[in-house]
Design an enzyme around this catalytic site. Structure first.
Site, short mmCIF file in Angstrom:
data_model
loop_
_atom_site.label_atom_id
_atom_site.label_comp_id
_atom_site.label_asym_id
_atom_site.label_seq_id
_atom_site.Cartn_x
_atom_site.Cartn_y
_atom_site.Cartn_z
CG ASN A 72 39.26 30.18 36.32
OD1 ASN A 72 39.53 30.53 37.60
ND2 ASN A 72 38.04 30.50 35.97
NE ARG A 142 40.27 37.87 34.29
CZ ARG A 142 40.78 37.39 35.25
NH1 ARG A 142 40.64 35.88 35.17
NH2 ARG A 142 41.29 37.76 36.47
CG HIS A 171 35.89 34.06 36.60
ND1 HIS A 171 37.11 33.78 37.27
CD2 HIS A 171 36.50 34.35 35.07
CE1 HIS A 171 38.19 33.70 36.37
NE2 HIS A 171 37.71 33.90 35.20
CB ALA A 258 44.14 34.79 44.80
CB CYS A 264 37.72 29.90 42.32
SG CYS A 264 36.44 31.45 42.13
N1 ARG Z 1 43.42 35.02 40.61
C1 ARG Z 1 42.58 34.26 39.73
C2 ARG Z 1 42.27 34.98 38.42
O1 ARG Z 1 42.11 36.26 38.69
C3 ARG Z 1 41.29 33.93 40.39
C4 ARG Z 1 40.54 32.86 39.78
C5 ARG Z 1 39.26 32.64 40.40
N2 ARG Z 1 38.52 31.75 39.56
C6 ARG Z 1 37.14 31.71 39.53
N3 ARG Z 1 36.58 30.75 38.88
N4 ARG Z 1 36.54 32.91 39.91
O2 ARG Z 1 42.23 34.54 37.17
#
Ligand code: ARG
Length: 269
Positions: A72, A142, A171, A258, A264
């Protein structure tokens, strides 16, 4: 050995669960941080030793428990020999604190940094994955729907925006990966019907079943013929092996709490 790949990772020195910003996260179900550190080291070992990719590290900031999810940080653009990154603009204030340390890392390493327009949320490689020469981008949960316009302007490439409709796959990289150019592995239930049609009509597809999508099967790192995926996904693992891939698995239980796993935790740079 795939030394042609370089990934950015962040050791979980300050990984924790201090807020809830996706449907996996619950303050009642915090990760065992010692076990998380062990799982991260094993993932790092698989990627660097077993696969032979190069791993660069960024130091985790104490106030940024999710900074381990380097996917991210942004989207690194490899144009000619230029080093350039499209930085993220996180939707949640809890993660906005990560932008400065990620930017500092990229600047120190000679990258030209571009930020999204102020009105556009964009969460980097988490919502942007290449399938051949096409960039598939996830939106709604997101990243904003408008982020694909900005990316297309920046990259002059074909961008295929796809809508994510289920909060468990918030995501793109939680529900989609491309094992080889033109081939998309994805969990259809994460996408709206139009996005499914778009994916089906543009690519040869491999469908991931819900049970394995819930184990974050799609959160796999593709490094040439090597694929690193979370454990507990035997069906997609077997399908990929049949197609000639070497599949490596890593227990990601503490990061799943998480809402993240192998992909990720790594960013192509
Ligand atoms: N807890 C993080 C969030 O909600 C996890 C991110 C996971 N990243 C991803 N590229 N899927 O943003």
């Amino acid at each position: 050995m795939s030394s042609e790949f370089t990934l950015l990772m962040c050791a979980p020195d300050a990984f924790d669960l201090k807020y809830e910003i996706n449907s996996w996260m619950s303050i009642e179900n915090r990760p065992d941080v010692t076990l998380a550190a062990k799982q991260w080291r094993e993932l790092h070992r698989i990627i660097s030793n077993d696969v032979g990719a190069t791993v660069e590290l960024v130091q985790q900031e104490p106030n940024a428990p999710d900074m381990v999810f380097t996917a991210n940080a942004g989207l690194v653009v490899r144009e000619n020999n230029d080093k350039r990154v499209l930085l993220s603009r996180f939707m949640h204030p809890e993660r906005q604190v990560e932008v400065a340390p990620f930017r500092a890392w990229f600047e120190k390493h000679g990258y030209d940094c571009t930020e999204p327009p102020e009105t556009v949320f964009y969460e980097g490689e988490g919502d942007s994955l290449w399938c051949g020469d096409t960039l598939v981008t996830g939106y709604l949960k997101r990243s904003d729907i408008t982020s694909h316009n900005w990316i297309a302007e920046q990259l002059y490439c074909e961008v295929l925006p796809v809508e994510l409709v289920d909060g468990r796959w918030y995501h793109l990289d939680t529900a989609f990966f491309s094992p080889s150019p033109g081939v998309a592995a994805y969990y259809p239930g994460a996408f709206d019907t139009y996005a499914r049609d778009v994916i089906e009509s543009h690519f040869e597809t491999i469908k991931v079943v819900e049970e394995e999508a819930l184990q974050f099967a799609c959160n796999s790192v593709v490094l040439g013929k090597d694929i690193v995926m979370p454990s507990g996904c035997p069906r997609i693992g077997a399908e990929l092996r049949e197609r000639g891939f070497t599949v490596h698995t890593a227990d990601m239980s503490e990061f799943l709490k998480a809402g993240g796993a192998c992909k990720c935790l790594s960013l192509f740079i």
